[in-house]
Scaffold this active site. Structure first.
Site: not given
Ligand code: S3P
Length: 441
Positions: A27, A173, A321, A352
């Protein structure tokens, strides 16, 4: 935006998993392949592009800003761009759906072009922080208005010429880094970005493939604008973050032996596999090779007894992730798994840490939620009690993680809504079915 209807599903044991499968194109790499092709002068070809909704959001936005993007009968995509600096004013708001990567990277791109774009997203994306890109992008001269708390909807009014800056990033990030590098593409002179810790480097690798002048010097990355990108033939490797669900499924269900072909093994993405190996998993990277500047291998995963581990905070960036599915692996391990330094997980597609703590507890796992990590006590390989109803919270990775847990549970696990899986792995259930059917045959 039309919210799709909830897709409630239950997952129960169906025996072991066996066979060879592929997963969607990576992705992260797919977003970048579309964007950089759309900024090159001429026609690029992309094979293996992700078929998920997130990458479709990027493609739709680039079309709205003037690129021609088409899927051919052979499944490969052709993308024609008019060059860095040539983005057109979009006529309507850019709908980013569920995709944080599309939003943040495109905010950076728009910031150094003479256009104005409004960014909107779904309920999950509209809760996520955008100041991490808005604040540094204002330093180059762009005007950015966000909604309360630095959220979407946001309006970005680009500036030409933008000011070249040296940005010292506050969060590790790749999205922020990439947004600033994308802004640097149409900024005269050298833009510098300094990372607090190494994050995925797909932007750097692919920008260099497209002919940009980009260099790394320790924690600093420098790019020279106003760049001229040359069209390329890009082959996108399979997504290691999608493969992760199948790898954990094979690890926890006795008798499994699964090969996932052509998976990206960029070291900034393989933290989960390192963690699983440290837990005793049987994982081999076979036939390693390189595709379009990215390392790739076939992953062979066989069932193995897992034991709990203590994961240091430094491990986080390379598996950012993968924590939802790592927590599922931990739930089947012998002993306890401890994680810390994971505050970023609270601002992903969902919180999460909270989603996993709540869901694991609902299916009989002993779990403690700390401020920035979870402690998970494993079953020692025994099936979980199961039986709970999981709230996926509009988060594809939460939904897929609990689906996998259901494959080794005493009572089926219900998930309130599997539709978010469409964003990254539309064929998730079909792929699982094929592995379970091969084993049953
Ligand atoms: C991504 C970077 C990561 C990751 C996301 C994709 C990217 O986000 O969580 O799924 O493609 O650059 P952060 O960079 O915000 O950690």
């Amino acid at each position: 935006m039309t919210a799709s209807a909830a897709l409630r599903r239950t997952f129960a044991p169906r025996g072991s998993l066996r066979g060879t499968v592929r997963v969607p194109g990576d992705k992260s790499i797919s977003h970048r392949a579309i964007m950089f092709s759309a900024l090159a002068v001429g026609e690029s070809r992309i094979e293996g592009l992700s078929d998920g909704g997130d990458v479709a959001s990027t493609a739709a936005a680039m079309r709205a800003m003037g690129a021609r993007i088409e899927r051919g009968p052979d499944g490969a995509w052709t993308v024609s761009g008019a060059g860095v600096g040539s983005l057109l004013q979009p006529e309507a708001a850019l709908d980013m759906g569920n995709s944080g990567t599309s939003t943040r990277l495109l905010m950076g791109l728009v910031a150094s072009h003479p256009i104005r774009a409004t960014f909107v997203g779904d309920a999950s994306l509209s809760r996520r922080p955008m100041n991490r890109v808005a604040v540094p992008l204002r330093r180059i001269g762009a005007r950015i208005e966000t909604s309360e708390g630095g959220r979407l909807p946001a309006i970005v009014e680009g500036i030409v010429p933008a000011l070249p800056q040296s940005h010292r990033m506050e969060v590790a990030s790749a999205q922020v880094k990439s947004a600033l590098l994308l802004a640097g593409l149409n900024t005269p002179g050298v833009t510098e970005v300094i990372e607090p810790a190494p994050t995925r480097d797909h932007s750097e690798r692919m920008l260099s493939l497209f002919g940009a002048e980009i260099e790394r010097d320790g924690p600093a990355i420098r790019i020279r604008g106003e760049a001229e990108l040359r069209p390329q033939h890009v082959i996108v490797p399979g997504d290691p973050s999608a493969a992760a669900f199948l790898a954990v499924a094979a690890s926890i269900v006795p008798g499994s032996d699964v090969t996932i072909a052509d998976v990206g093994i960029n070291p900034r993405r393989t933290g989960l596999y390192d963690a699983l190996k440290a837990m005793g998993a049987d994982i081999a990277f076979e036939n390693p090779r390189e595709l379009s500047g990215e390392p790739v291998a076939d992953l062979r995963v066989r069932h193995a007894a897992l034991r709990g581990v203590d994961l240091p905070p430094e491990a986080a960036a390379d598996m950012i992730d993968e924590f939802p599915i790592l927590f599922v692996a931990a739930a089947f391990a012998e002993g306890t798994t401890r994680t810390t330094g994971l505050a970023e997980l609270r601002v992903k597609e969902s919180d999460r840490l909270a989603a996993m703590a709540e869901g694991l507890a609902a299916i009989g796992v002993r779990v403690e939620e700390g401020e920035d990590g979870l402690v998970v006590h494993g079953s020692g390989g025994e099936p979980l009690s199961g039986g709970g109803e999981i709230s996926a919270r509009l988060d594809h990775r939460i939904a897929m993680s609990f689906a996998i847990a259901g494959l080794h549970a005493r009572k089926a696990i219900a998930i309130d809504d599997m539709s978010p899986v469409e964003t990254s792995f539309p064929a998730f259930e079909a792929t699982l079915d094929s592995l379970l059917e091969k084993a049953a045959a």
